[in-house]
Design an enzyme around this catalytic site. Structure first.
Site, PDB file in Angstrom:
ATOM      1  N   LYS A 238      41.132  32.310  49.456  1.00  9.48           N
ATOM      2  CA  LYS A 238      41.145  30.892  49.083  1.00  9.48           C
ATOM      3  C   LYS A 238      42.122  30.663  47.932  1.00  9.48           C
ATOM      4  CE  LYS A 238      38.844  28.298  46.253  1.00  9.48           C
ATOM      5  NZ  LYS A 238      39.935  27.400  45.847  1.00  9.48           N
TER       6      LYS A 238
ATOM      7  N   GLY B  16      40.935  34.309  37.870  1.00  6.15           N
ATOM      8  CA  GLY B  16      40.738  32.943  37.389  1.00  6.15           C
ATOM      9  C   GLY B  16      40.119  32.958  36.010  1.00  6.15           C
ATOM     10  N   SER B  17      39.415  31.895  35.688  1.00  5.45           N
ATOM     11  CA  SER B  17      38.898  31.761  34.326  1.00  5.45           C
ATOM     12  C   SER B  17      37.698  32.683  34.088  1.00  5.45           C
ATOM     13  CB  SER B  17      38.487  30.311  34.086  1.00  5.45           C
ATOM     14  OG  SER B  17      37.473  29.962  35.000  1.00  5.45           O
ATOM     15  N   THR B  18      37.472  32.996  32.832  1.00  5.41           N
ATOM     16  CA  THR B  18      36.356  33.872  32.474  1.00  5.41           C
ATOM     17  C   THR B  18      35.028  33.200  32.817  1.00  5.41           C
ATOM     18  OG1 THR B  18      37.627  35.026  30.803  1.00  5.41           O
ATOM     19  CG2 THR B  18      35.248  35.038  30.509  1.00  5.41           C
ATOM     20  N   ALA B  19      34.936  31.877  32.642  1.00  8.98           N
ATOM     21  CA  ALA B  19      33.669  31.187  32.928  1.00  8.98           C
ATOM     22  C   ALA B  19      33.297  31.353  34.400  1.00  8.98           C
ATOM     23  CB  ALA B  19      33.804  29.709  32.568  1.00  8.98           C
TER      24      ALA B  19
ATOM     25  N   GLY C  62      34.487  33.616  36.450  1.00 10.79           N
ATOM     26  CA  GLY C  62      34.309  35.056  36.681  1.00 10.79           C
ATOM     27  C   GLY C  62      32.891  35.507  36.353  1.00 10.79           C
TER      28      GLY C  62
ATOM     29  N   GLU D 283      39.774  39.509  37.492  1.00 12.22           N
ATOM     30  CA  GLU D 283      40.949  39.416  36.610  1.00 12.22           C
ATOM     31  C   GLU D 283      40.846  38.070  35.916  1.00 12.22           C
ATOM     32  OE1 GLU D 283      43.156  41.730  36.190  1.00 12.22           O
ATOM     33  OE2 GLU D 283      43.064  42.994  37.977  1.00 12.22           O
TER      34      GLU D 283
ATOM     35  N   CYS E 198      47.920  34.480  32.207  1.00 13.27           N
ATOM     36  CA  CYS E 198      46.703  35.088  31.639  1.00 13.27           C
ATOM     37  C   CYS E 198      47.050  36.063  30.522  1.00 13.27           C
ATOM     38  CB  CYS E 198      45.931  35.795  32.732  1.00 13.27           C
ATOM     39  SG  CYS E 198      46.965  36.864  33.734  1.00 13.27           S
TER      40      CYS E 198
ATOM     41  N   GLU F 212      41.673  30.428  24.891  1.00 18.81           N
ATOM     42  CA  GLU F 212      42.852  30.431  25.752  1.00 18.81           C
ATOM     43  C   GLU F 212      43.310  28.990  25.969  1.00 18.81           C
ATOM     44  OE1 GLU F 212      42.199  31.551  29.853  1.00 18.81           O
ATOM     45  OE2 GLU F 212      43.950  32.857  29.791  1.00 18.81           O
TER      46      GLU F 212
END
Ligand code: NAD
Length: 485
Positions: free
Chosen positions: A187, A239-242, A244, A261, A295, A392
Site C-alpha cells: 500500500k 512511516g511515522s513512529t506513532a 509504527g 522503519e 527520516c 521530527e
C-alpha cells in the site's frame, strides 16, 4: 570614455523538464492478481503539491479489496512464486530493474509531479537507486543459501510505505521480498500513489506471474486492514513512529514477523578540524535534500563552539543560493512540501521554536503562489529542551546547537528518543571511529551525509524502529531463518 558596465549576477533561465512523457490517466483501480480492477470502496484524489492541480482519482481499497489482494498473493505464493527456483525469480527481477532504467525519465517526472520533489533528485537519486535495489536483490535470488538465513520464504508480505520516497520505499520493500520467494501486497501513501501504479504496469510489462505483486491504494484504514489481515505472514512498515507503535501492538502475539522503519532526529556533528566548506555542503544536503522529508535527515546540527560563528556564516551564504520552486525545473534545489497537512505541521513546530526563544532565519526567497511551500530555515540558540530539537519536523528546518568536547557531542546527539542516523565531520580518522562507536544510530556517515546504497543495511535503534533494509541483512526480514524480528 565610460567603462563598459558588467554584471556579476547570474541571469536565471528556467529549464523545465517536459511532462509529455507521462500519461496520467483520469482514474486508477487497484492492481490485484496481475490486472487493474475496480475497488468496492470509495475513491480519493491525488494532487500535485506544487500546483494543487488534481492529477487523478484513485480507488480506496476497503476490507474486501484487501482480502482479495491477500488471496491473490497467497495463490501466487503457493502455486508459482514460492516454488520457483531462485535463478528463475532472478530473471524477473533483472527484467524489472532494466525496465525501470529504460523508463527512468517517465518515473522521475511522474514522481516529481505527484510528490513535489525536484526532478534533479528523482532523476539522479531516487530512480537510479530504485533500479540498483532490484539489480542487487536479483543477484541474491539464487544465492540465498549463502545469506546465513537459509532460503525458505515466509509467504505473503503486507507492506505499507510513506510518501517521502514513494518509489524508493517500494523498491526497498518489494525487491528483497520477491528475491526471497515471497509474494506481496503493498500500500503506497495516499498522497503519492502514482509511481506505485506505474510500477504495477512495469510488472505487467515484465510478465511477472499474476498475484506476485499486488498494489492496493488507500489511506490509514486500508493499511490497518492489510497489516491486520490474518493471512499475512510478514508486515513491513515505513512511516511515522506513532503509526509504527500502533502496528506493533496490533500484530503482537500473532505469527507475523515485523520490521518497522520509523522516524528520526539525526545529529550532524561538525568538529573544528573539519573542512568547513565541505561540511556546509553536507549540512545543506543533510537537511534540505528532499525538502527535509527524510527520516534520516540531519535535522540537528551540532557544531563545535570554536567554529560555530564561521560555520553559520558560511551556511547562511550557501542557503541564500538555494533555489525553491517548480519541481520540474532542473535548476530547482527545494521543491514543494508534500501536502497541506505536512506544511501545517512544519509551520506549527517552527512557530513554536520561535516562541520558545530560538533565533529563526531564512534567506529572502519568493515562494510560488499556488501549492505548498516552506523556505529553507535555520534556528540558532537552540537548546535540548526546545521542541524543535526533540521532535521530527520533517521539513526544510535545521536546529543548530553547539558543543565543546567530543563527549558533550555524543551526549547531545544521543539525547533523543530516535536512533536512525548521524553524521560526523572531522579530519581525524580515529575520531570518526570513536564517535561511530558511541553514537546510538543505525547509520553513521563520516564526512558525507544521506548516502544510500543497496548493499548497505539501513535501519534504526530505539523509537526509529527495528529490522534492517538493504544488504545481506535485509534478507533476514523475508526468510524463515532470519534472526531479526
Ligand atoms: P504515516 O505513518 O502517517 O504513514 C505511513 C503509511 O502508513 C501511509 O501509507 C499511511 O496511509 C499508512 N498508515 C497510516 N495509519 C496506519 C495504520 N493505523 N495502520 C497501517 N497503516 C497506516 O507516515 P508519513 O507521514 O506518511 O511518513 C512520514 C514518516 O515516515 C516520518 O516520520 C519519517 O521519519 C518516516 N520514514 C521513515 C523511514 C525509515 O526508513 N526509517 C523512511 C521514510 C520515512
Amino acid at each position: 570614455m565610460a567603462a563598459k558596465k558588467t554584471s556579476t549576477a547570474f541571469e536565471y533561465a528556467p529549464a523545465p523538464e517536459s511532462r509529455a512523457i507521462v500519461d496520467i490517466k483520469p482514474s486508477y483501480g487497484l492492481f490485484v492478481n496481475g490486472e487493474f480492477v475496480d475497488g468496492h470502496g470509495k475513491s480519493f484524489k491525488t494532487i500535485s503539491p506544487s500546483t494543487e492541480e488534481v492529477l487523478a482519482e484513485i480507488a480506496e481499497a476497503d476490507e474486501a479489496d484487501v482480502d482479495n489482494a491477500v488471496k491473490a498473493a497467497r495463490r501466487a505464493y503457493t502455486r508459482v512464486w514460492g516454488r520457483m527456483p531462485g535463478s528463475e525469480r532472478a530473471k524477473y527481477l533483472f527484467r524489472i530493474a532494466r525496465i525501470i532504467q529504460e523508463r527512468g525519465r517517465e518515473l522521475a517526472v511522474l514522481e516529481s509531479i505527484d510528490n513535489g520533489k525536484p526532478i534533479k533528485e528523482t532523476r539522479d537519486v531516487d530512480i537510479p537507486i530504485v533500479a540498483a535495489h532490484f539489480f542487487y536483490y536479483a543477484g541474491w535470488a539464487d544465492k540465498l543459501e549463502y545469506s546465513g538465513y537459509g532460503s525458505t520464504p515466509l509467504g505473503v508480505a503486507g507492506q505499507v510505505i510513506p510518501w517521502n520516497f514513494p518509489l524508493l520505499m517500494l523498491a526497498w520493500k518489494i525487491a528483497p521480498a520477491l528475491a526471497c520467494g515471497n509474494t506481496v501486497v503493498l500500500k503506497p501513501a495516499e498522497t503519492t500513489p502514482l509511481t506505485a501504479l506505474l510500477f504495477a504496469e512495469i510488472c505487467q510489462q515484465a510478465d511477472l506471474p499474476p498475484g506476485v505483486v499486488n498494489i492496493i491504494t488507500g489511506a490509514g484504514a486500508t493499511g490497518q486492514a492489510l497489516v491486520g489481515h490474518p493471512d499475512v505472514d510478514k508486515v513491513a512498515f515505513t512511516g511515522s513512529t506513532a503509526v509504527g507503535k500502533a502496528i506493533a501492538k496490533a500484530v503482537a502475539g500473532s505469527h507475523k514477523k515485523v520490521t518497522l522503519e520509523l522516524g528520526g532526529k539525526a545529529a550532524n556533528i561538525v568538529f573544528d578540524d573539519a573542512p568547513l566548506d565541505q561540511a556546509v555542503e553536507g549540512i545543506v544536503n543533510g537537511i534540505f535534500f528532499n525538502q527535509g522529508h527524510v527520516c534520516c535527515a540531519g535535522s540537528r546540527l551540532l557544531v563545535q563552539e570554536s567554529v560555530a560563528d564561521d560555520v553559520l556564516a558560511r551556511l547562511k551564504r550557501r542557503m541564500a543560493t538555494l533555489r525553491v520552486g517548480d519541481p520540474l525545473d532542473k535548476n530547482t534545489d527545494i521543491g514543494a512540501i508534500n501536502s497541506a497537512e505536512q506544511l501545517a505541521k512544519i509551520r506549527e513546530l517552527s512557530d513554536i521554536g520561535e516562541a520558545e526563544g530560538a533565533g529563526r532565519w531564512s534567506p529572502p526567497c519568493e515562494l510560488p503562489k499556488h501549492g505548498f511551500w516552506f523556505p529553507p530555515t535555520v534556528f540558532t540558540n537552540v537548546t535540548q529542551a526546545h521542541r524543535i530539537a526533540r521532535e521530527e519536523i520533517f521539513g526544510p528546518v535545521l536546529s543548530v546547537l553547539t558543543f565543546r568536547t567530543p563527549a558533550e557531542a555524543v551526549e547531545k546527539a544521543n539525547n533523543t528518543p530516535y536512533g536512525l542516523s548521524a553524521g560526523v565531520w572531522t579530519d581525524k580518522g580515529s575520531r570518526i571511529l570513536h564517535m561511530a562507536n558511541k553514537l546510538r544510530a543505525g547509520v553513521v556517515w563520516a564526512n558525507t551525509f544521506n548516502k544510500f546504497d543497496p548493499t548497505s543495511p539501513f535501519g534504526g535503534y530505539k523509537e526509529s524502529g527495528y529490522g534492517r533494509e538493504g544488504g545481506r541483512h535485509g534478507l533476514a526480514a523475508y526468510l524463515k531463518g532470519g534472526v531479526e524480528q
